[in-house]
Design an enzyme around this catalytic site. Structure first.
Site, PDB file in Angstrom:
ATOM      1  N   GLU A   1     -14.519  20.678  -8.160  1.00  0.00           N
ATOM      2  CA  GLU A   1     -14.084  21.924  -8.818  1.00  0.00           C
ATOM      3  C   GLU A   1     -12.921  21.714  -9.787  1.00  0.00           C
ATOM      4  OE1 GLU A   1     -12.992  24.877  -5.937  1.00  0.00           O
ATOM      5  OE2 GLU A   1     -14.876  24.750  -4.839  1.00  0.00           O
TER       6      GLU A   1
ATOM      7  N   GLU B   1     -16.508  20.677 -11.745  1.00  0.00           N
ATOM      8  CA  GLU B   1     -17.961  20.756 -11.646  1.00  0.00           C
ATOM      9  C   GLU B   1     -18.385  21.440 -10.352  1.00  0.00           C
ATOM     10  OE1 GLU B   1     -18.711  18.916  -8.901  1.00  0.00           O
ATOM     11  OE2 GLU B   1     -16.675  18.104  -8.944  1.00  0.00           O
TER      12      GLU B   1
END
Length: 351
Positions: free
Chosen positions: A317, A174
């Site tokens: 991430e 994300e």
């Protein structure tokens, strides 16, 4: 496709293959249990993949991005423009997850659900444009029902692309300035715990900043106190577009039969919501690491999850999950390539 596809059955675990894999582990040239959790991982993956010798060589990494209206409350150490800038960094190869994906020979997909710059157009990014970020959940629900369903569907479609590509492992990551605040608020709403328990520094808030974040979350929880127990309503009220996409991806993977390796705090909150929506998906979730964000430990405990790594990470991430992939690959290699006692002509311990 059903309008409420997220409630459809998840693929069942192949219990016969899992038992066969467990039996194989007992025959390998080592004392039983001596490889610890690596043995369990291999057996678990065998049951999920329906093959005696599982493999996670083919990995799909999807990064979901979105902006957050709650940033207006001053809860982030970074400006909101960073979300869009990082999208460029992902596809140009300069982000941590970009490096990790190359090293793992993994497919990297970047999906923009809705950043503040709706005109953003980056080659290599899927722009879904559900809105210019979410609304400020400290005042109103973060997204409409329609937006939430589209975000779920965006995640599911990534999961289906992963399955169609032959991926055996899915990692969701994300990006979204303010999303640790959204994840903390969502977890508090689902677990019924105070904001101070799950609020942390995110991308680098000091102690005063963390206190302010907790105050904002607590006000929001009170603002939406009449919200029902439906986890979908809570997701749409407090979550972000990218968090909803993660939920949809996890459910889509479980339905399509692709194992998931869950990343850090934000992704684990999405996993918690996914299991509350459709409990069957829990079988398909493995957990990459325990991060430094204070709320992560609590949410992992709620899921009865024991992560593979604990390295003090707080990047997001999908990076922590990506770092755990070699552990899964080696667990599969050991399970599939070690000789049995009979093959190696080594005496086993008497029964």
């Amino acid at each position: 496709m059903s309008q409420i596809w997220w409630l459809e059955a998840c693929r069942p675990v192949d219990l016969t293959v899992r038992e066969q894999a467990q039996a194989r582990q007992q025959q390998l040239t080592k004392p039983a249990g001596s490889l610890g959790r690596l043995e369990h991982l291999a057996v678990q993956l065998a049951g999920l993949q329906g093959q005696l010798k599982p493999s996670v060589e083919q990995v799909w990494i999807a990064i979901f991005a979105g902006d957050h209206g709650v940033v207006a409350e001053g809860i982030s150490a970074y400006p909101q423009a960073v979300t869009g800038q990082m999208l460029h960094n992902f596809v140009s190869g300069g982000a941590a997850i970009s490096v990790l994906a190359r090293q793992l020979n993994a497919q990297l997909e970047v999906v923009d659900l809705g950043t503040v710059d709706l005109a953003l157009e980056l080659p290599g990014v899927r722009h879904l444009r559900l809105g210019a970020g979410t609304a400020n959940f400290a005042r109103v629900p973060a997204m409409s029902y329609e937006q939430g369903v589209l975000a779920l569907q965006g995640g599911r479609e990534s999961a289906l692309r992963a399955a169609a590509s032959g991926a055996r492992l899915f990692i969701g990551g994300e990006m979204g300035i303010g999303n640790t605040t959204a994840a903390s608020a969502l977890a508090c709403a689902v677990l019924g715990c105070p904001a101070t328990e799950l609020s942390g520094p995110g991308t680098g808030l000091d102690a005063a900043g963390v206190r302010h974040k907790a105050e904002v979350i607590e006000r929001a929880l009170q603002q939406h106190a009449a919200l029902g127990d439906d986890p979908l309503q809570r997701l749409f009220c407090f979550g972000g577009f990218e968090i909803a996409a993660l939920v949809g991806a996890y459910l889509g993977c479980a339905q399509a039969g692709v194992a998931v390796l869950v990343d850090g705090f934000i992704c684990t909150v999405a996993a918690l919501v996914a299991t509350r929506i459709n409990p069957q998906c829990r079988d398909w979730l493995l957990f990459g690491h325990r991060g430094a964000e204070p709320g992560h430990r609590r949410v992992l405990a709620e899921l009865d999850a024991e992560p593979l790594l604990e390295l003090g990470l707080r990047l997001g991430e999908g990076s922590g999950a990506a770092l755990a992939v070699p552990v899964l690959r080696l667990a599969c290699d050991l399970h599939g390539q070690m000789a049995t006692f009979a093959e190696a002509a080594v005496a086993d311990r008497p029964a």
